[in-house]
Structure formats: structure tokens, C-alpha cells
Design an enzyme around this catalytic site. Structure first.
Site, PDB file in Angstrom:
ATOM      1  N   LYS A   9       0.828  -1.217   0.000  1.00  0.00           N
ATOM      2  CA  LYS A   9       0.000   0.000   0.000  1.00  0.00           C
ATOM      3  C   LYS A   9       0.868   1.277   0.000  1.00  0.00           C
ATOM      4  O   LYS A   9       2.070   1.215   0.276  1.00  0.00           O
ATOM      5  CB  LYS A   9      -0.931  -0.039   1.211  1.00  0.00           C
ATOM      6  CG  LYS A   9      -1.916  -1.211   1.158  1.00  0.00           C
ATOM      7  CD  LYS A   9      -2.921  -1.121   2.295  1.00  0.00           C
ATOM      8  CE  LYS A   9      -3.904  -2.274   2.250  1.00  0.00           C
ATOM      9  NZ  LYS A   9      -4.975  -2.134   3.261  1.00  0.00           N
ATOM     10  N   TYR A  49     -12.425  -2.771  -3.616  1.00  0.00           N
ATOM     11  CA  TYR A  49     -12.937  -2.829  -2.242  1.00  0.00           C
ATOM     12  C   TYR A  49     -14.468  -2.865  -2.193  1.00  0.00           C
ATOM     13  O   TYR A  49     -15.055  -2.481  -1.175  1.00  0.00           O
ATOM     14  CB  TYR A  49     -12.403  -1.642  -1.440  1.00  0.00           C
ATOM     15  CG  TYR A  49     -10.975  -1.835  -0.953  1.00  0.00           C
ATOM     16  CD1 TYR A  49     -10.591  -2.997  -0.270  1.00  0.00           C
ATOM     17  CD2 TYR A  49     -10.008  -0.847  -1.146  1.00  0.00           C
ATOM     18  CE1 TYR A  49      -9.289  -3.165   0.185  1.00  0.00           C
ATOM     19  CE2 TYR A  49      -8.704  -1.018  -0.692  1.00  0.00           C
ATOM     20  CZ  TYR A  49      -8.351  -2.180  -0.025  1.00  0.00           C
ATOM     21  OH  TYR A  49      -7.070  -2.361   0.443  1.00  0.00           O
ATOM     22  N   PHE A  57     -15.775   3.123   7.064  1.00  0.00           N
ATOM     23  CA  PHE A  57     -14.400   3.466   6.693  1.00  0.00           C
ATOM     24  C   PHE A  57     -14.164   3.443   5.181  1.00  0.00           C
ATOM     25  O   PHE A  57     -13.050   3.673   4.717  1.00  0.00           O
ATOM     26  CB  PHE A  57     -13.410   2.528   7.404  1.00  0.00           C
ATOM     27  CG  PHE A  57     -13.626   1.059   7.113  1.00  0.00           C
ATOM     28  CD1 PHE A  57     -13.067   0.453   6.006  1.00  0.00           C
ATOM     29  CD2 PHE A  57     -14.399   0.278   7.978  1.00  0.00           C
ATOM     30  CE1 PHE A  57     -13.260  -0.895   5.737  1.00  0.00           C
ATOM     31  CE2 PHE A  57     -14.605  -1.074   7.718  1.00  0.00           C
ATOM     32  CZ  PHE A  57     -14.035  -1.660   6.589  1.00  0.00           C
ATOM     33  N   ARG A 102       2.658  -6.979   8.981  1.00  0.00           N
ATOM     34  CA  ARG A 102       1.931  -5.875   9.647  1.00  0.00           C
ATOM     35  C   ARG A 102       2.381  -5.702  11.090  1.00  0.00           C
ATOM     36  O   ARG A 102       2.434  -4.588  11.602  1.00  0.00           O
ATOM     37  CB  ARG A 102       0.433  -6.134   9.580  1.00  0.00           C
ATOM     38  CG  ARG A 102      -0.129  -5.977   8.163  1.00  0.00           C
ATOM     39  CD  ARG A 102      -1.541  -6.480   8.131  1.00  0.00           C
ATOM     40  NE  ARG A 102      -2.203  -6.311   6.846  1.00  0.00           N
ATOM     41  CZ  ARG A 102      -3.089  -7.163   6.364  1.00  0.00           C
ATOM     42  NH1 ARG A 102      -3.411  -8.252   7.043  1.00  0.00           N
ATOM     43  NH2 ARG A 102      -3.674  -6.934   5.209  1.00  0.00           N
ATOM     44  N   ASN A 112      -2.205  -0.187   6.913  1.00  0.00           N
ATOM     45  CA  ASN A 112      -1.745  -1.516   7.343  1.00  0.00           C
ATOM     46  C   ASN A 112      -0.829  -2.212   6.329  1.00  0.00           C
ATOM     47  O   ASN A 112      -0.792  -3.429   6.224  1.00  0.00           O
ATOM     48  CB  ASN A 112      -2.921  -2.397   7.774  1.00  0.00           C
ATOM     49  CG  ASN A 112      -3.822  -2.783   6.631  1.00  0.00           C
ATOM     50  OD1 ASN A 112      -3.723  -2.193   5.543  1.00  0.00           O
ATOM     51  ND2 ASN A 112      -4.687  -3.756   6.832  1.00  0.00           N
ATOM     52  N   HIS A 115      -2.044  -5.533   1.323  1.00  0.00           N
ATOM     53  CA  HIS A 115      -3.317  -6.233   1.132  1.00  0.00           C
ATOM     54  C   HIS A 115      -3.029  -7.579   0.494  1.00  0.00           C
ATOM     55  O   HIS A 115      -2.145  -7.689  -0.355  1.00  0.00           O
ATOM     56  CB  HIS A 115      -4.240  -5.427   0.206  1.00  0.00           C
ATOM     57  CG  HIS A 115      -5.400  -6.233  -0.312  1.00  0.00           C
ATOM     58  ND1 HIS A 115      -6.574  -6.346   0.384  1.00  0.00           N
ATOM     59  CD2 HIS A 115      -5.536  -7.009  -1.420  1.00  0.00           C
ATOM     60  CE1 HIS A 115      -7.389  -7.157  -0.283  1.00  0.00           C
ATOM     61  NE2 HIS A 115      -6.786  -7.567  -1.383  1.00  0.00           N
ATOM     62  N   GLU A 126      -9.303 -10.264  -8.066  1.00  0.00           N
ATOM     63  CA  GLU A 126      -8.362  -9.159  -7.876  1.00  0.00           C
ATOM     64  C   GLU A 126      -7.235  -9.200  -8.919  1.00  0.00           C
ATOM     65  O   GLU A 126      -6.833  -8.163  -9.441  1.00  0.00           O
ATOM     66  CB  GLU A 126      -7.818  -9.191  -6.439  1.00  0.00           C
ATOM     67  CG  GLU A 126      -8.921  -8.877  -5.433  1.00  0.00           C
ATOM     68  CD  GLU A 126      -8.542  -9.138  -3.978  1.00  0.00           C
ATOM     69  OE1 GLU A 126      -7.421  -9.600  -3.708  1.00  0.00           O
ATOM     70  OE2 GLU A 126      -9.394  -8.860  -3.109  1.00  0.00           O
TER      71      GLU A 126
END
Ligand code: CMP
Length: 143
Positions: A9, A49, A57, A102, A112, A115, A126
Site C-alpha cells: 500500500k 474494495y 471506513f 503488519r 496496514n 493487502h 483481484e
């Protein structure tokens, strides 16, 4: 052979953690078959997502994941989906064990680090969202 989608990320890219994270999966013995540094568009982030759409969130999640480049990858290997999730640790870095990605590098849930797909179905979905078939390599790996 099983494949999974992993994405480093924006927080981890900015902290120069790409090499450190990639090295862990290489050392484990998994095979990197696709990778790119890319900035995700808002529509792609929303598709990726989609299962979180409507959650409190969601907006912050989309805004964070589109805030800078991510390093998107496809990894291949025996049981790679479950095994890579163990290597990443729990979603919330505060609950993730030391020794996991993490647990070692993250501090808070919304930053975090990485993914990873959570099932064969999400892996297929994905991978297809982020990579064209011809971007995925096939090669022999001598272990
Ligand atoms: P990831 O594995 O990318 O999948 C969905 C992401 O949503 C997750 O990592 C977290 O970054 C984020 N997330 C999940 N639950 C929450 C929450 N309660 N608050 C903020 N972010 C969350």
C-alpha cells in the site's frame, strides 16, 4: 498452481519497504509472476474494495489507497493464499504478531502496509482487476 494478489500500500511504498516485503515472499519460496508500481484510479479502488462499500471506513479506505503509488503483485506457489496471509498477520497491525509484516511495520488499521486476497475467488477477481493475462509470466523456478 495457486496464485494470489498482493498489494503493497501507499504507506509502505513511501517508507521504502517494497524490497523488504518482496524479499520475505522470495525467501519463503513463492514465485513472483507479475508486478507493477501504479497509482490506482478511484473507480478501480471502488471495484477492488466493493465488499466494503457502505461501511463507515469505505471513503477513507478508497482515498488512502488512491493517495500514492501501490506495488501490485501476483505470487504463485503451494497454498500461497493462506500462507501469505499468515506472513502478513492480522488486518489490524496492533493485533498482528511480531514477525509478521503488519506486526513488524504497521501501527494502525487504516495504514496496514499490505493487502492480500482472502480466498481463491477473491484472488482470481483481484488478479483480473489489476493485470492483463499477458502481464502474468510463466517460468520455471529451481528451488
Ligand atoms: P485490506 O486487507 O486492504 O482490506 C480492507 C481494508 O480495510 C483493510 O485492509 C484495512 O486497511 C481497512 N479496514 C478494515 N476494517 C477497518 C476499520 N474498522 N477501520 C478502518 N479501516 C479498516
Amino acid at each position: 498452481m495457486e496464485q494470489t494478489f498482493l498489494m503493497i500500500k501507499p504507506d509502505a511504498v513511501q517508507r521504502n519497504l517494497i524490497g523488504e516485503i518482496v524479499a520475505r515472499f522470495e525467501r519463503k519460496g513463492f514465485k513472483l509472476v507479475a508486478a507493477k508500481l501504479t497509482t490506482i484510479s478511484e473507480p478501480l479502488a471502488k471495484k477492488h474494495y466493493a465488499e466494503h462499500d457502505g461501511k463507515p471506513f469505505f471513503h477513507d479506505l478508497v482515498s488512502f489507497i488512491t493517495s500514492g503509488p501501490v506495488f501490485a503483485m501476483v505470487w504463485e506457489g503451494e497454498n500461497v493464499i493462506e500462507s501469505s496471509r499468515k506472513m502478513m498477520g492480522k488486518t489490524n497491525p496492533q493485533e498482528a504478531e511480531t514477525g509478521t509484516i503488519r506486526g513488524d511495520f504497521g501501527l494502525v488499521m487504516h495504514r496496514n502496509i499490505i493487502h492480500g486476497s482472502d480466498s481463491p475467488e477473491s484472488a482470481t477477481r483481484e488478479i483480473n482487476l489489476f493485470f492483463k493475462k499477458e502481464e502474468i509470466q510463466s517460468y520455471e523456478k529451481n528451488v
